[in-house]
Design an enzyme around this catalytic site. Structure first.
Site, short mmCIF file in Angstrom:
data_model
loop_
_atom_site.label_atom_id
_atom_site.label_comp_id
_atom_site.label_asym_id
_atom_site.label_seq_id
_atom_site.Cartn_x
_atom_site.Cartn_y
_atom_site.Cartn_z
NE ARG A 77 -43.76 -101.67 -22.26
CZ ARG A 77 -44.31 -100.36 -22.60
NH1 ARG A 77 -45.47 -100.40 -22.70
NH2 ARG A 77 -43.44 -99.51 -22.72
CB THR A 78 -39.19 -104.42 -17.94
OG1 THR A 78 -39.52 -104.61 -19.15
CG2 THR A 78 -38.53 -105.51 -17.50
CE LYS A 83 -21.90 -90.62 -5.15
NZ LYS A 83 -22.09 -91.23 -3.67
NE ARG A 113 -35.05 -102.96 -19.23
CZ ARG A 113 -36.15 -102.50 -20.00
NH1 ARG A 113 -36.60 -101.47 -20.15
NH2 ARG A 113 -36.86 -103.60 -20.48
CG HIS A 124 -36.07 -107.73 -22.62
ND1 HIS A 124 -36.33 -108.22 -21.29
CD2 HIS A 124 -36.92 -106.69 -22.76
CE1 HIS A 124 -37.18 -107.32 -20.73
NE2 HIS A 124 -37.66 -106.48 -21.60
N1 CP Z 1 -41.04 -104.72 -23.34
C1 CP Z 1 -40.28 -103.71 -22.54
O1 CP Z 1 -39.10 -104.20 -21.99
O2 CP Z 1 -40.87 -102.45 -22.15
P1 CP Z 1 -40.23 -101.24 -21.23
O3 CP Z 1 -38.86 -101.01 -21.77
O4 CP Z 1 -41.35 -100.42 -21.02
O5 CP Z 1 -39.85 -102.19 -19.98
#
Ligand code: CP
Length: 307
Positions: A57-58, A86, A107, A135
């Site tokens: 999703r993100t 590395k 991320r 998040h």
């Molecule tokens: N909700 C969410 O962060 O989903 P993903 O880990 O698939 O990005």
């Protein structure tokens, strides 16, 4: 500046007036997409998408958001496909990517990596999840969904589970909701996965009532149930994950006839039975659809561009 910060690291930055502004921009983005599909707003910009932990999703919604605004993108997926393998540091990598882009979305599995990365560049930075810490963009999507369905972000009783210790989505949403008056947060799940004392003290210090319950369901006087999977990849003791993964699951019979809003940042693993999906108050797929306009709003606001 459209927002009073250059980078989004934590939901602590998301004060109610900022959330109102982001919601206004999100509505404008959704309207633009409905009318014309795409805009030239960011056609002179490049968005770097660095995803060193798995994401559906993100990553895809940030990519879709960038493309809806005609920004270019550069990508890195998985640490093993980059020079992290590395031994390169986060600081060095971010300094390099700053030269290739106008805004960085990252991320990373290390809690606190977002703050390190943001302080290593002068261009805007967005935390797309730093380990089990935060998040914040997910919490905006969650809050937007709650607002669309309940018409408010205050005076809510929200139940959160089942891994409040390790779920960054639960951390960020709790953080965001604690900035609104008269919210009550009930954390449910196995006691070993209750929120940390530090998190509870911080929430309570902001005036938010918090409780913990070793239960799979809590529906009395509840406005929103927010469930997130047990964070399998973050367990140091796998036995705790295996013992609890099927014990804590929302069933259709638990909530049928109730108006409680059911949310989940997804991916869904065991936490919600699939027969809940067809209930009118199961809003988790609607919730995920808000990811694109919310992230369009964030990318453009942090790049100081407005439709
Ligand atoms: N909700 C969410 O962060 O989903 P993903 O880990 O698939 O990005």
């Amino acid at each position: 500046m459209i927002l009073p910060f250059n980078s989004l690291i934590s939901a602590e930055q998301l004060k109610p007036e900022i959330i109102s502004k982001i919601f206004e921009l999100t509505d404008q983005m959704a309207e633009m997409v409905a009318k014309q599909g795409r805009s030239n707003l960011l056609d002179d910009k490049i968005v770097a998408l660095l995803f060193f932990e798995p994401s559906s999703r993100t990553m895809l919604s940030f990519q879709s958001a960038a493309q809806r605004l005609k920004a270019g993108t550069v990508f890195a997926q998985s640490a093993s496909a980059t020079s992290f393998e590395k031994g390169e540091s986060i600081e060095d990598l971010i300094r390099v990517v700053e030269g290739y882009s106008d805004i960085i979305v990252m991320r990373h599995a290390q809690p606190g990596s977002a703050a390190i990365a943001a302080s290593s560049c002068d261009i805007p930075f967005i935390n797309a999840g730093d380990g089990g810490n935060e998040h914040p963009t997910q919490s905006i999507i969650d809050a937007y969904t709650i607002y669309k369905h309940k018409g408010r972000l205050d005076n809510l009783h929200v139940v959160l589970g089942y891994d409040s210790l390790q779920s960054r989505s639960i951390h960020s949403l709790s953080n965001l909701l604690s900035q609104y008056p008269n919210n009550r947060l009930s954390f449910i799940g196995p006691p070993k996965l209750f929120p940390s004392d530090e998190m509870l003290h911080k929430l309570e210090a902001s005036g938010t009532a918090c409780e913990v319950f070793d239960q799979a369901v809590l529906t009395k006087d509840v406005d929103v149930i927010y469930l997130n999977r047990l964070q399998e990849e973050r367990f140091s003791d796998r036995q705790i994950f295996e013992e609890n993964r099927l014990k804590y699951r929302l069933q259709r019979s638990d909530i049928e006839g109730s108006e409680v809003l059911i949310l989940d940042p997804l991916p869904r693993i065991d936490e919600i039975s699939t027969d809940v999906d067809s209930l009118p108050n199961a809003a988790y797929f609607k919730q995920t659809s808000y990811g694109v306009p919310v992230r369009m709003a964030l990318l453009s606001a942090l790049l100081n561009k407005q439709l």
